[in-house]
Design a protein around this motif. Structure first.
Motif, PDB file in Angstrom:
ATOM      1  N   TRP A  88     -19.221 -38.865 -39.736  1.00 13.22           N
ATOM      2  CA  TRP A  88     -18.052 -39.734 -39.589  1.00 13.22           C
ATOM      3  C   TRP A  88     -18.241 -40.732 -38.447  1.00 13.22           C
ATOM      4  CZ3 TRP A  88     -12.960 -39.231 -41.886  1.00 13.22           C
ATOM      5  CH2 TRP A  88     -12.913 -38.307 -42.945  1.00 13.22           C
ATOM      6  N   PRO A  89     -17.487 -41.844 -38.483  1.00 11.01           N
ATOM      7  CA  PRO A  89     -17.532 -42.809 -37.372  1.00 11.01           C
ATOM      8  C   PRO A  89     -17.145 -42.126 -36.065  1.00 11.01           C
ATOM      9  CG  PRO A  89     -16.366 -43.735 -39.264  1.00 11.01           C
ATOM     10  CD  PRO A  89     -16.584 -42.300 -39.581  1.00 11.01           C
ATOM     11  N   LYS A  90     -17.915 -42.373 -35.027  1.00 14.29           N
ATOM     12  CA  LYS A  90     -17.702 -41.673 -33.758  1.00 14.29           C
ATOM     13  C   LYS A  90     -16.367 -42.019 -33.111  1.00 14.29           C
ATOM     14  CE  LYS A  90     -19.841 -45.070 -30.663  1.00 14.29           C
ATOM     15  NZ  LYS A  90     -20.796 -45.292 -29.553  1.00 14.29           N
ATOM     16  N   ASP A  91     -15.867 -43.234 -33.361  1.00  9.77           N
ATOM     17  CA  ASP A  91     -14.666 -43.699 -32.659  1.00  9.77           C
ATOM     18  C   ASP A  91     -13.392 -42.984 -33.104  1.00  9.77           C
ATOM     19  OD1 ASP A  91     -16.200 -45.447 -31.194  1.00  9.77           O
ATOM     20  OD2 ASP A  91     -15.880 -47.145 -32.554  1.00  9.77           O
ATOM     21  N   ILE A  92     -13.433 -42.285 -34.237  1.00 14.39           N
ATOM     22  CA  ILE A  92     -12.227 -41.589 -34.689  1.00 14.39           C
ATOM     23  C   ILE A  92     -12.385 -40.072 -34.604  1.00 14.39           C
ATOM     24  CG2 ILE A  92     -11.496 -43.470 -36.201  1.00 14.39           C
ATOM     25  CD1 ILE A  92     -12.530 -41.833 -38.586  1.00 14.39           C
ATOM     26  N   LYS A  93     -13.435 -39.633 -33.934  1.00 11.13           N
ATOM     27  CA  LYS A  93     -13.676 -38.196 -33.805  1.00 11.13           C
ATOM     28  C   LYS A  93     -13.718 -37.787 -32.335  1.00 11.13           C
ATOM     29  CE  LYS A  93     -13.811 -36.907 -38.108  1.00 11.13           C
ATOM     30  NZ  LYS A  93     -12.818 -35.946 -38.651  1.00 11.13           N
ATOM     31  N   ALA A  94     -13.770 -36.486 -32.081  1.00 15.27           N
ATOM     32  CA  ALA A  94     -13.623 -35.945 -30.731  1.00 15.27           C
ATOM     33  C   ALA A  94     -14.907 -36.052 -29.907  1.00 15.27           C
ATOM     34  CB  ALA A  94     -13.189 -34.482 -30.818  1.00 15.27           C
ATOM     35  N   ASP A 125     -11.734 -49.016 -59.321  1.00 17.39           N
ATOM     36  CA  ASP A 125     -10.739 -49.896 -59.941  1.00 17.39           C
ATOM     37  C   ASP A 125      -9.338 -49.304 -59.716  1.00 17.39           C
ATOM     38  OD1 ASP A 125      -9.555 -51.905 -61.386  1.00 17.39           O
ATOM     39  OD2 ASP A 125     -10.008 -51.029 -63.353  1.00 17.39           O
ATOM     40  N   VAL A 126      -8.949 -49.292 -58.453  1.00 13.61           N
ATOM     41  CA  VAL A 126      -7.686 -48.667 -58.048  1.00 13.61           C
ATOM     42  C   VAL A 126      -6.991 -49.575 -57.046  1.00 13.61           C
ATOM     43  CG1 VAL A 126      -6.612 -46.693 -56.902  1.00 13.61           C
ATOM     44  CG2 VAL A 126      -8.609 -46.333 -58.368  1.00 13.61           C
ATOM     45  N   LYS A 127      -5.684 -49.704 -57.175  1.00 17.46           N
ATOM     46  CA  LYS A 127      -4.896 -50.436 -56.175  1.00 17.46           C
ATOM     47  C   LYS A 127      -4.433 -49.422 -55.136  1.00 17.46           C
ATOM     48  CE  LYS A 127      -0.986 -53.493 -55.559  1.00 17.46           C
ATOM     49  NZ  LYS A 127      -1.050 -54.904 -55.690  1.00 17.46           N
ATOM     50  N   TRP A 128      -5.110 -49.417 -53.980  1.00 18.22           N
ATOM     51  CA  TRP A 128      -4.830 -48.424 -52.959  1.00 18.22           C
ATOM     52  C   TRP A 128      -3.573 -48.770 -52.154  1.00 18.22           C
ATOM     53  CZ3 TRP A 128      -7.589 -44.411 -54.011  1.00 18.22           C
ATOM     54  CH2 TRP A 128      -8.910 -44.516 -54.446  1.00 18.22           C
ATOM     55  N   GLU A 129      -2.825 -47.731 -51.799  1.00 24.51           N
ATOM     56  CA  GLU A 129      -1.725 -47.930 -50.862  1.00 24.51           C
ATOM     57  C   GLU A 129      -2.286 -48.189 -49.471  1.00 24.51           C
ATOM     58  OE1 GLU A 129       2.249 -45.623 -49.124  1.00 24.51           O
ATOM     59  OE2 GLU A 129       1.025 -44.669 -50.672  1.00 24.51           O
ATOM     60  N   PHE A 130      -3.378 -47.449 -49.141  1.00 28.13           N
ATOM     61  CA  PHE A 130      -4.066 -47.642 -47.864  1.00 28.13           C
ATOM     62  C   PHE A 130      -5.503 -48.035 -48.163  1.00 28.13           C
ATOM     63  CE2 PHE A 130      -0.757 -44.457 -47.083  1.00 28.13           C
ATOM     64  CZ  PHE A 130      -0.055 -45.073 -46.045  1.00 28.13           C
ATOM     65  N   GLU A 131      -5.863 -49.241 -47.798  1.00 28.23           N
ATOM     66  CA  GLU A 131      -7.195 -49.745 -48.110  1.00 28.23           C
ATOM     67  C   GLU A 131      -8.259 -48.959 -47.326  1.00 28.23           C
ATOM     68  OE1 GLU A 131      -9.646 -51.986 -50.382  1.00 28.23           O
ATOM     69  OE2 GLU A 131      -7.444 -51.973 -50.437  1.00 28.23           O
ATOM     70  N   PRO A 132      -9.286 -48.450 -48.001  1.00 26.30           N
ATOM     71  CA  PRO A 132     -10.340 -47.720 -47.292  1.00 26.30           C
ATOM     72  C   PRO A 132     -11.152 -48.647 -46.396  1.00 26.30           C
ATOM     73  CG  PRO A 132     -10.901 -48.017 -49.620  1.00 26.30           C
ATOM     74  CD  PRO A 132      -9.495 -48.487 -49.458  1.00 26.30           C
ATOM     75  N   VAL A 133     -11.464 -48.174 -45.178  1.00 26.46           N
ATOM     76  CA  VAL A 133     -12.245 -48.973 -44.232  1.00 26.46           C
ATOM     77  C   VAL A 133     -13.386 -48.122 -43.686  1.00 26.46           C
ATOM     78  CG1 VAL A 133     -10.349 -50.500 -43.575  1.00 26.46           C
ATOM     79  CG2 VAL A 133     -10.668 -48.360 -42.345  1.00 26.46           C
ATOM     80  N   TYR A 134     -14.504 -48.750 -43.371  1.00 22.04           N
ATOM     81  CA  TYR A 134     -15.701 -48.027 -42.949  1.00 22.04           C
ATOM     82  C   TYR A 134     -15.520 -47.284 -41.625  1.00 22.04           C
ATOM     83  CZ  TYR A 134     -18.330 -50.148 -46.747  1.00 22.04           C
ATOM     84  OH  TYR A 134     -18.765 -50.501 -47.995  1.00 22.04           O
ATOM     85  N   GLY A 135     -14.741 -47.822 -40.738  1.00 20.78           N
ATOM     86  CA  GLY A 135     -14.584 -47.173 -39.438  1.00 20.78           C
ATOM     87  C   GLY A 135     -13.358 -46.301 -39.332  1.00 20.78           C
ATOM     88  N   GLY A 136     -12.685 -46.069 -40.458  1.00 20.58           N
ATOM     89  CA  GLY A 136     -11.408 -45.361 -40.397  1.00 20.58           C
ATOM     90  C   GLY A 136     -11.375 -44.046 -41.151  1.00 20.58           C
ATOM     91  N   ASP A 137     -10.245 -43.401 -41.053  1.00 22.86           N
ATOM     92  CA  ASP A 137     -10.025 -42.121 -41.735  1.00 22.86           C
ATOM     93  C   ASP A 137      -9.823 -42.362 -43.227  1.00 22.86           C
ATOM     94  OD1 ASP A 137      -9.710 -39.414 -42.052  1.00 22.86           O
ATOM     95  OD2 ASP A 137      -8.036 -39.222 -40.647  1.00 22.86           O
TER      96      ASP A 137
END
Length: 461
Positions: free
Chosen positions: A354-360, A320-332
C-alpha cells in the motif's frame, strides 16, 4: 434426581429412550386443548428446543396458561418419536412453575425487528436469531484458540490501560483520576498530569500490537484475543466503540508468510464453525442470509488472490462503473471497490503493498520508497476482514518514519528499542472478531453480533 441437558438427549437418543428425567428451563410457547397440551421448551444447552407433552396434571390449568419466558421444572419420561418432526418428546409426570411471566413480557410469540430487540438487549439472547449468532460467536472464539494453540503460539494478555499510542491518541479513550471540577495546572497553564494516578496521560487500548511484538521477539509467535476500544464517532453498520480483536505477531515471518497464515487461519475457523454449528447456520441461511452456506463452503476451496494496491487501482479505473468514490493510486479503497474486486476475482483477495502515506509508521518500507509491506484481506460479502503488515525491523528506518509522521518517539522508546535489541524480520495482523462473526452469520450490523453494543450515543445496560 439429576438434572439432564436437552443437548445430551439429542446427542444420545437411544440411551434416553423410556428414561425418567428431570429438566429445567424456559417456555417458548404453549398449545393446549381441554385435556392435553404441548410446551415448546428450551434449557439453553442447544439451538433446538424440545417438546413436552402434558395432561392430567393437578396444575393443568396453570400450565396451559403459561406465557413465553416462564421458568419451569419438569419431570417425565423420554419417548422417541422418529416418525415425527422432532425425534423425541418428553411426557410430563410433574411440572412445577418457578417464575411465570405475564403479558408485559416483551418477547411474545411473534416476529420482532432487530431494532426492537436491540432496545431489550438483556432479553434478546432468548430470540432464535441471537441464539444462533451467539452460539456461533462462542464456537468461533474456540476455533481461534484451537488454531493458534495447535500451531504453537503463545496466548498473551496485553494491557487494556496503556501509555502507548498505536492507532493515534485521538482515537483512544483517556483514563484519568483527576477531578474535572478542580483541575490542577502546571506552570505553563497545562493540566498537571503528574497529579494523575499514573503520573502521565494514559489510554484504554486501541490495539495490543506493540506489546504483542515485544512478546513475539521472545516467544517467536504469539497471539492476543481481547477487548479493544476506539473513540470513532461513526454510526456505520461495521463500527463500534468497544469490540474484540485477534492480533497475532510472528517473528522471522515476511509479508508472504503472513498471508499464508491469514488464509490458513480463516479456512480453519470457517471449517470448524461449519462442522460445529450446522443447525444454527441452516437457520441463518433460511431466515437471515440466503446463500450463507454456499458462501462459507466456497471459501474453503477458494484460491486467495494476491495483488498490489497499484494493480487494484488499475482494474478499478478500467472498470465500466460509475463510482461514488473515484479510485486513486495514493488513497484507500472504498466499500464499493472492495465488493467489485472480490467479484472480479470471484473470491477472497489480498491487497498488498500500500502507499506509505496512508499507512502506519511501523510498517516495513519497500525498496521503491513509496509503498509499505502492508496487506488487507477482502472477502466476498463482507469486504475487509483482516489488516496486517511486515513490521519495520530496522531502527534507523523506523525512527525516520516516526519523524516524517510526527510520532512522539519518547512515548514509544521501549518499542523502538526492540529494533536494537535482537531485532528480526517479523509480521502481524489484526482481525476484528465481530467482523468475523458478521461474515460467519450473514448478519449485517455489528450491533447484532455483540452482546451489549457500545456505539455513539448508545451505552445501555
Amino acid at each position: 434426581m439429576k438434572i439432564e441437558d436437552i443437548k445430551n438427549i439429542y446427542d444420545k437418543l437411544q440411551e434416553y429412550d423410556d428414561k425418567e428425567i428431570c429438566i429445567n428451563g424456559w417456555v417458548k410457547s404453549v398449545r393446549a386443548s381441554k385435556d392435553f397440551g404441548f410446551i415448546d421448551f428450551t434449557d439453553g444447552t442447544c439451538f433446538k428446543s424440545a417438546q413436552i407433552v402434558f395432561s392430567k396434571l393437578d396444575n393443568f390449568e396453570q400450565i396451559a396458561k403459561l406465557n413465553a419466558g416462564s421458568t419451569i421444572i419438569c419431570k417425565g419420561k423420554v419417548k422417541l418419536t422418529p416418525q415425527n418432526k422432532q425425534p423425541f418428546e418428553i411426557v410430563a409426570s410433574d411440572i412445577s412453575v418457578f417464575c411465570a411471566t405475564d403479558s408485559e413480557y416483551p418477547l411474545q410469540k411473534k416476529r420482532h425487528s432487530v431494532e426492537f430487540l436491540r432496545e431489550i438487549a438483556y432479553l434478546r439472547p432468548r430470540a432464535n436469531l441471537f441464539q444462533a449468532v451467539f452460539r456461533i460467536r462462542s464456537v468461533a472464539a474456540m476455533a481461534i484458540h484451537e488454531y493458534f494453540q495447535g500451531k504453537g503460539y503463545l496466548y498473551v494478555n496485553t494491557p487494556l490501560i496503556t501509555t502507548t499510542d498505536c492507532e493515534g491518541s485521538d482515537q483512544m479513550f483517556k483514563v484519568t483520576t483527576l477531578n474535572f471540577n478542580n483541575l490542577l495546572k502546571d506552570k505553563d497553564g497545562n493540566v498537571d498530569m503528574k497529579q494523575d494516578l499514573f503520573g502521565k496521560q494514559a489510554y484504554i487500548t486501541g490495539s495490543g500490537q506493540l506489546h504483542g511484538e515485544a512478546f513475539a521477539l521472545a516467544f517467536n509467535k504469539i497471539y492476543t484475543f481481547g477487548p479493544t476500544f476506539r473513540t470513532e464517532n461513526s454510526n456505520t453498520k461495521t463500527h463500534a466503540n468497544e469490540f474484540w480483536m485477534i492480533e497475532p505477531e510472528i517473528a522471522f515471518c515476511d509479508l508472504d508468510g503472513l498471508m499464508d497464515i491469514e488464509e490458513d487461519m480463516l479456512k480453519f475457523i470457517v471449517k470448524y464453525v461449519l462442522e460445529k454449528c450446522k443447525q444454527e447456520l441452516e437457520f441463518l441461511n433460511t431466515f437471515v442470509s440466503n446463500g450463507l452456506l454456499d458462501k462459507l463452503n466456497k471459501l474453503l476451496s477458494s484460491n486467495f488472490t494476491r495483488i498490489d494496491h497499484k494493480d487494484v487501482i488499475d482494474i478499478l479505473k478500467k472498470a465500466d462503473v460509475k463510482w461514488e468514490f473515484e479510485p486513486v493510486y495514493g488513497g484507500d479503497i472504498a466499500k464499493e471497490h472492495e465488493k467489485y474486486i472480490t467479484e472480479y476475482f470471484n473470491g477472497p483477495v489480498f491487497v498488498k503493498n500500500w502507499p506509505k502515506d496512508i499507512k502506519a509508521y511501523y510498517m516495513k518500507l519497500n525498496e521503491d520508497g513509496q509503498t509499505v509491506a502492508a496487506v488487507d484481506l477482502e472477502v466476498p460479502g463482507a469486504g475487509e476482514l483482516m489488516g496486517g503488515s511486515q513490521r519495520e525491523e530496522n531502527y534507523d528506518k523506523i525512527l525516520k518514519r516516526c519523524k516524517e509522521m510526527n510520532v512522539d518517539t519518547k512515548a514509544i522508546d521501549w518499542y523502538l528499542n526492540l529494533r536494537k535489541f535482537g531485532s528480526c524480520i517479523h509480521s502481524g495482523f489484526g482481525m476484528g472478531f465481530e467482523r468475523l462473526v458478521m461474515y460467519l452469520t450473514g448478519v449485517e450490523n455489528i450491533r447484532d453480533v455483540i452482546p451489549f453494543p457500545r456505539t455513539p450515543q448508545n451505552c445501555l445496560y
